[in-house]
Write an enzyme that holds these catalytic residues in place. Structure first.
Site, PDB file in Angstrom:
ATOM      1  N   ALA A  72       0.848  -1.191   0.000  1.00  0.00           N
ATOM      2  CA  ALA A  72       0.000   0.000   0.000  1.00  0.00           C
ATOM      3  C   ALA A  72       0.888   1.247   0.000  1.00  0.00           C
ATOM      4  O   ALA A  72       2.085   1.187   0.261  1.00  0.00           O
ATOM      5  CB  ALA A  72      -0.909  -0.016   1.222  1.00  0.00           C
ATOM      6  N   GLY A 118      -0.005  -5.144   0.525  1.00  0.00           N
ATOM      7  CA  GLY A 118      -1.163  -5.082  -0.357  1.00  0.00           C
ATOM      8  C   GLY A 118      -0.902  -5.699  -1.717  1.00  0.00           C
ATOM      9  O   GLY A 118      -1.830  -6.199  -2.364  1.00  0.00           O
ATOM     10  N   GLU A 121      -1.605  -9.236  -1.228  1.00  0.00           N
ATOM     11  CA  GLU A 121      -3.044  -9.416  -1.045  1.00  0.00           C
ATOM     12  C   GLU A 121      -3.767  -9.358  -2.389  1.00  0.00           C
ATOM     13  O   GLU A 121      -4.727 -10.108  -2.612  1.00  0.00           O
ATOM     14  CB  GLU A 121      -3.579  -8.363  -0.074  1.00  0.00           C
ATOM     15  CG  GLU A 121      -3.087  -8.600   1.355  1.00  0.00           C
ATOM     16  CD  GLU A 121      -3.624  -7.601   2.354  1.00  0.00           C
ATOM     17  OE1 GLU A 121      -4.414  -7.997   3.230  1.00  0.00           O
ATOM     18  OE2 GLU A 121      -3.255  -6.415   2.262  1.00  0.00           O
ATOM     19  N   GLU A 143       3.099  -6.125   7.135  1.00  0.00           N
ATOM     20  CA  GLU A 143       2.353  -5.061   7.817  1.00  0.00           C
ATOM     21  C   GLU A 143       2.669  -4.998   9.308  1.00  0.00           C
ATOM     22  O   GLU A 143       2.686  -3.904   9.899  1.00  0.00           O
ATOM     23  CB  GLU A 143       0.841  -5.274   7.615  1.00  0.00           C
ATOM     24  CG  GLU A 143       0.332  -4.898   6.244  1.00  0.00           C
ATOM     25  CD  GLU A 143       0.418  -6.047   5.249  1.00  0.00           C
ATOM     26  OE1 GLU A 143      -0.180  -5.933   4.166  1.00  0.00           O
ATOM     27  OE2 GLU A 143       1.093  -7.064   5.555  1.00  0.00           O
TER      28      GLU A 143
END
Length: 642
Positions: A72, A118, A121, A143
């Site tokens: 992210a 991310g 993911e 994370e």
């Protein structure tokens, strides 16, 4: 067929003759891809565009040489100043990736280079994942290292893909895995070389075969036996991190166990995590780390040959690390018998890391014993790492000055001497730079790059580029006794040994700081540094005291030099300290031990040894392991006063 490129700022989308769609992420204005809100909005529009006329399959790939997706956009985490913003950030990714996972046509993530957070993911939301077999390909959910959780489906899909135990290990440690291990675990459907990656991706999507399922036991641990796996995971986390310091790993276990990884089912917990001081400080540490990496960027051509003089623990381990990172390394000392222990240590360390016998042999072949110092005249970089004696170092540098290439980078690994005090041995003193590693070299990420007055700027930049080349964080510091890290550790360790002189056990003193959040207590740290080094540092360690602490003097006189001799403040029967139980920690002991470190850090900042408070905090965190959840000593001081 190309989709109208003007519709997207960060994506290029095309449909080939077979009906396969290729979505290439090339984030505008950035060297690496990250999933900003704009990137995610464009991805949603790409899926919208295929709703009416689905392709035969959709393949995601990167347009960046740096990797697939780094995660992210961390900058957006700094703007989460209300609970609603934090929850909305989680909801955006969770819903979009659920939509991606539910598509009725096959999808694939073609992962080359880093695929983290991310980015993984997104890849997990695809039906297939194809990993490219390159050294730079790494996959993980880090994370937790930012004090947050994988909220976009990672806590749901990674255990489904590879089983609960392996998934929890990855999520709770932040560790990444390479392409081959990803295939072995079942995270990747296949692992292929770069030359065939596009064809292999197309074939895998068009075949549209069912994915391999995890073994039965792992499916049970992700289902009916979930509580058993959660209890085991909590025990492991408790050995490494206290929940009051690092709440994120405990939250990951709870959300996975109670809500099958759906972070939106625990909005209060997510808000508490995302906006916690720990998350704020760890995000700050992330940006400080990126800043340190930036110091090593430049036009300097990579070094190929390193020559290290001094095959003791520090010099030998510097040589071993640099050979592991791809350099040819010649290691010099007074006879092969002094070099042999360093080679043996290197081989043992390499065997733990490298499973391929051919690669192990290649790495060992790059580490060359050189008792006569023939490599000095050919090396791009030379590091002297002999014992801390001013005259011995001057004599060595005088000899090297007559041998080395005019363009070679000459560095000293001195830990307590000023670089200016070594200048007299050189015809061109401006070329000498301090490159100060920390023990153990293979684990400590920071390297201080020390500039004396009048240092050659080009040599200074080359030194920082060299440090980055070997995957370490360069911290520019000015020349002064102890520089930054040892200068702040000295008073800290001194105060700890004073407490021992007053009758507290080493175990009790160490426990006070471990409870505070340090990875190791100050007395064990003295053992690791070496009692001889502590003694040799002299005034740098003892401050204005005439003598070092009694407990240090006595052990040094008895030849107990710490971990390297198997005995110091602790015994080391199997390489680890044998500790008795700690007594009850006296109230205020942690504050007492910390205060000299905090005071010295402030003083060094005022003296200009580092350029600013962020660099001081970064140096102490990455050079000493100072509790990262605090954001560093100066940030900790500020938070105490707020």
């Amino acid at each position: 067929m190309n989709i109208d490129a003007s519709r997207y700022q960060h994506w290029q989308v095309e449909v080939d003759a077979t009906g396969l769609a290729w979505a290439t992420l090339d984030k505008a204005g950035e060297s690496a891809n990250s999933l900003s809100s704009t990137v995610m909005s464009e991805l949603a529009r790409i899926l919208d565009g295929f709703d009416g006329k689905p392709p035969r399959g959709l393949i995601f790939r990167s347009g960046k040489p740096a990797g697939f997706i780094a995660g992210a956009d961390i900058q957006e985490f700094t703007q989460l100043d209300t609970p609603e913003k934090g929850i909305e950030l989680v909801r955006r990714g969770w819903q979009l990736f659920n939509r991606l996972a539910g598509l009725n046509y096959p999808t694939l993530a073609l992962v080359r280079g880093h695929c983290l957070g991310g980015g993984l993911e997104l890849a997990l939301a695809c039906r297939y994942l194809l990993a490219v077999d390159e050294p730079t390909t790494r996959m993980g959910l880090p994370e937790v290292m930012l004090g947050i959780v994988p909220g976009w489906g990672g806590m749901l899909r990674l255990p489904e893909r590879i089983g609960a135990q392996a998934a929890l290990d990855m999520m709770l440690t932040g560790k990444s895995i390479d392409a081959r291990r990803a295939k072995r675990l079942g995270l990747a459907d296949d692992c292929v070389p770069p030359r065939v990656m596009d064809n292999a991706a197309a074939m895998l999507v068009l075949a549209d075969q069912p994915r391999r399922r995890p073994p039965l036991l792992q499916r049970l641990l992700n289902g009916p036996l979930r509580g058993l796996a959660a209890r085991a995971a909590r025990k492991q986390v408790a050995k490494r991190a206290r929940s009051e310091h690092y709440p994120a790993p405990y939250a990951i276990i709870d959300i996975w166990q109670k809500h099958r990884g759906d972070a939106l089912a625990a909005p209060e917990l997510i808000d508490r995590i995302v906006r916690s001081p720990t998350a704020r400080n760890l995000v700050r540490v992330f940006f400080m780390q990126e800043r340190l990496k930036g110091f090593g960027k430049g036009s300097a051509s990579p070094a190929r040959h390193l020559h290290v003089i001094g095959a003791g623990v520090m010099g030998g381990d510097i040589a071993a690390w640099c050979a592991l990172r791809g350099l040819t390394v010649t290691l010099q000392d007074q006879g092969i018998e002094r070099i042999a222990p360093a080679l043996q240590r290197a081989y043992a360390a390499y065997r733990r890391r490298i499973k391929d016998p051919r690669e192990l042999r290649r790495v060992m072949d790059r580490l060359i014993p050189d008792p006569d110092g023939h490599g000095a005249s050919r090396a791009d970089v030379l590091i002297e790492a002999i014992f801390e004696d001013l005259e011995a170092k001057r004599a060595l540098l005088r000899k090297l000055d007559a041998l080395i290439r005019p363009d070679a980078l000459l560095a000293s690994n001195t830990s307590s001497l000023r670089i200016e005090d070594l200048h007299g041995a050189l015809n061109n003193p401006a070329r000498l730079i301090g490159i100060h590693f920390f023990n153990p070299v293979a684990r400590m990420p920071l390297v201080e790059v020390v500039a004396a007055g009048g240092a050659d700027p080009e040599m200074l930049q080359r030194a920082m580029a060299f440090v980055k080349q070997i995957d370490r964080l360069p911290l520019p510091v000015k020349s002064a006794p102890g520089f930054l890290v040892n200068a702040v550790l000295g008073p800290y360790m001194l105060e700890a040994m004073r407490a021992v002189d007053e009758g507290l056990s080493p175990e009790t003193v160490d426990q006070a700081m471990i409870a505070f959040g340090m990875p190791m207590g100050p007395i064990e740290l003295v053992d690791m540094v070496g009692l001889d080094v502590a003694m040799a540092a002299g005034k740098s360690l003892a401050g204005n005291d005439a003598e070092p602490p009694k407990c240090l003097r006595e052990r040094f006189a008895a030849g107990h030099l710490g971990k390297k001799t198997g005995k110091g403040f602790y015994d080391y029967p199997k390489g680890k300290p044998a500790k008795a139980a700690a007594a009850a920690v006296p109230a205020g002991l942690a504050d007492r031990l910390l205060q000299p470190l905090l005071d010295r850090t402030q003083q060094l900042l005022r003296d200009g040894i580092v350029a600013d408070a962020d660099l001081a905090d970064a140096g102490v965190i990455f050079g000493t392991g100072f509790a990262p959840f605090t954001g560093g000593p100066l940030n900790y001081l500020k938070s105490r006063h707020d």
